[in-house]
Design a protein around this motif. Structure first.
Motif, PDB file in Angstrom:
ATOM      1  N   ARG A   9       0.828  -1.203   0.000  1.00  9.42           N
ATOM      2  CA  ARG A   9       0.000   0.000   0.000  1.00  9.42           C
ATOM      3  C   ARG A   9       0.869   1.263   0.000  1.00  9.42           C
ATOM      4  O   ARG A   9       0.580   2.220  -0.711  1.00  9.42           O
ATOM      5  CB  ARG A   9      -0.952   0.004   1.201  1.00  9.42           C
ATOM      6  CG  ARG A   9      -2.024  -1.082   1.110  1.00  9.42           C
ATOM      7  CD  ARG A   9      -3.037  -1.049   2.251  1.00  9.42           C
ATOM      8  NE  ARG A   9      -2.422  -1.197   3.558  1.00  9.42           N
ATOM      9  CZ  ARG A   9      -2.326  -0.232   4.481  1.00  9.42           C
ATOM     10  NH1 ARG A   9      -2.825   0.956   4.257  1.00  9.42           N
ATOM     11  NH2 ARG A   9      -1.738  -0.466   5.642  1.00  9.42           N
ATOM     12  N   PHE A  10       1.946   1.257   0.777  1.00  5.57           N
ATOM     13  CA  PHE A  10       2.835   2.422   0.841  1.00  5.57           C
ATOM     14  C   PHE A  10       3.426   2.732  -0.536  1.00  5.57           C
ATOM     15  O   PHE A  10       3.418   3.870  -0.992  1.00  5.57           O
ATOM     16  CB  PHE A  10       3.944   2.187   1.869  1.00  5.57           C
ATOM     17  CG  PHE A  10       4.924   3.323   1.943  1.00  5.57           C
ATOM     18  CD1 PHE A  10       4.641   4.444   2.707  1.00  5.57           C
ATOM     19  CD2 PHE A  10       6.113   3.283   1.234  1.00  5.57           C
ATOM     20  CE1 PHE A  10       5.533   5.514   2.760  1.00  5.57           C
ATOM     21  CE2 PHE A  10       7.016   4.342   1.290  1.00  5.57           C
ATOM     22  CZ  PHE A  10       6.722   5.457   2.057  1.00  5.57           C
ATOM     23  N   ALA A  32       1.299   4.427  -3.005  1.00  6.57           N
ATOM     24  CA  ALA A  32       0.921   5.798  -2.610  1.00  6.57           C
ATOM     25  C   ALA A  32      -0.421   5.868  -1.883  1.00  6.57           C
ATOM     26  O   ALA A  32      -1.144   6.856  -1.988  1.00  6.57           O
ATOM     27  CB  ALA A  32       0.941   6.731  -3.819  1.00  6.57           C
ATOM     28  N   ASP A  33      -0.751   4.830  -1.107  1.00  3.60           N
ATOM     29  CA  ASP A  33      -1.954   4.850  -0.288  1.00  3.60           C
ATOM     30  C   ASP A  33      -1.784   5.897   0.818  1.00  3.60           C
ATOM     31  O   ASP A  33      -0.793   5.853   1.567  1.00  3.60           O
ATOM     32  CB  ASP A  33      -2.182   3.465   0.330  1.00  3.60           C
ATOM     33  CG  ASP A  33      -3.352   3.424   1.261  1.00  3.60           C
ATOM     34  OD1 ASP A  33      -4.487   3.269   0.773  1.00  3.60           O
ATOM     35  OD2 ASP A  33      -3.142   3.560   2.495  1.00  3.60           O
ATOM     36  N   SER A  34      -2.715   6.830   0.932  1.00  7.43           N
ATOM     37  CA  SER A  34      -2.552   7.945   1.870  1.00  7.43           C
ATOM     38  C   SER A  34      -2.525   7.486   3.328  1.00  7.43           C
ATOM     39  O   SER A  34      -1.778   8.048   4.139  1.00  7.43           O
ATOM     40  CB  SER A  34      -3.654   8.989   1.664  1.00  7.43           C
ATOM     41  OG  SER A  34      -4.922   8.439   1.932  1.00  7.43           O
ATOM     42  N   GLU A  35      -3.282   6.469   3.684  1.00  5.50           N
ATOM     43  CA  GLU A  35      -3.259   5.974   5.072  1.00  5.50           C
ATOM     44  C   GLU A  35      -1.929   5.304   5.393  1.00  5.50           C
ATOM     45  O   GLU A  35      -1.398   5.461   6.490  1.00  5.50           O
ATOM     46  CB  GLU A  35      -4.432   5.021   5.335  1.00  5.50           C
ATOM     47  CG  GLU A  35      -5.772   5.717   5.407  1.00  5.50           C
ATOM     48  CD  GLU A  35      -5.816   6.820   6.464  1.00  5.50           C
ATOM     49  OE1 GLU A  35      -5.393   6.573   7.618  1.00  5.50           O
ATOM     50  OE2 GLU A  35      -6.256   7.933   6.138  1.00  5.50           O
ATOM     51  N   GLU A  94       0.913   6.069   3.979  1.00  5.09           N
ATOM     52  CA  GLU A  94       1.888   7.160   4.072  1.00  5.09           C
ATOM     53  C   GLU A  94       1.797   7.858   5.430  1.00  5.09           C
ATOM     54  O   GLU A  94       2.817   8.210   6.024  1.00  5.09           O
ATOM     55  CB  GLU A  94       1.686   8.149   2.932  1.00  5.09           C
ATOM     56  CG  GLU A  94       2.096   7.578   1.586  1.00  5.09           C
ATOM     57  CD  GLU A  94       1.770   8.482   0.413  1.00  5.09           C
ATOM     58  OE1 GLU A  94       1.056   9.498   0.582  1.00  5.09           O
ATOM     59  OE2 GLU A  94       2.226   8.167  -0.700  1.00  5.09           O
ATOM     60  N   LYS A  95       0.581   8.045   5.947  1.00  4.61           N
ATOM     61  CA  LYS A  95       0.401   8.647   7.275  1.00  4.61           C
ATOM     62  C   LYS A  95       0.990   7.744   8.355  1.00  4.61           C
ATOM     63  O   LYS A  95       1.652   8.225   9.275  1.00  4.61           O
ATOM     64  CB  LYS A  95      -1.077   8.909   7.556  1.00  4.61           C
ATOM     65  CG  LYS A  95      -1.653  10.046   6.754  1.00  4.61           C
ATOM     66  CD  LYS A  95      -3.146  10.190   7.023  1.00  4.61           C
ATOM     67  CE  LYS A  95      -3.777  11.183   6.071  1.00  4.61           C
ATOM     68  NZ  LYS A  95      -5.239  11.232   6.234  1.00  4.61           N
TER      69      LYS A  95
END
Length: 127
Positions: A95-96, A99-102, A104-105
């Motif tokens: 996922r990272f 470019a999955d936003s969660e 990345e957070k």
């Protein structure tokens, strides 16, 4: 856990390897090992773009062996394992890198915690 880049890895591009700087200390984001004869790999952020990548541990010297208590052992099957922050489990890295936003957070929260000068919740093994 922190390591210092002390032995240049193989690099076939022009000039010097832009990924790592000899003598520089890096924050380890995970350790991956396999039951066969493959080298132990660590996850660190490369200099050129701060992307987390797997690189052979043999290129580094461990300068701080402390591992936070919230790190977990993950089994990838086939004799492949990693020890890394609990938030990096499951399909996190897929996922990272998508470019999955969660993801990345989560990555940024983990980095902030690991870089924090505040004491971490390390287990007391001294007795």
């Amino acid at each position: 856990m922190k390591v210092r880049y002390t032995r240049a890895r193989a690099y076939e591009g022009p000039g010097t390897d832009p990924s790592f700087t000899l003598g520089k200390t890096y924050l380890v984001l995970g350790v991956r090992f396999q039951s066969d004869d493959r080298p132990i790999m660590i996850t660190v952020q490369r200099d050129s773009d701060r992307t987390p990548v797997l690189v052979e541990l043999q290129c580094f010297d461990v300068v701080d062996p402390a591992i936070p208590s919230d790190w977990c052992l993950f089994d990838f099957g086939g004799g492949c394992y990693s020890v890394e922050p609990s938030g990096f489990g499951g399909d996190f890295w897929d996922r990272f890198h998508d470019a999955d936003s969660e993801a990345e957070k989560t990555f940024m929260r983990v980095i902030e915690k690991l870089e924090s000068p505040q004491p971490h919740d390390f287990p007391d093994i001294a007795g």
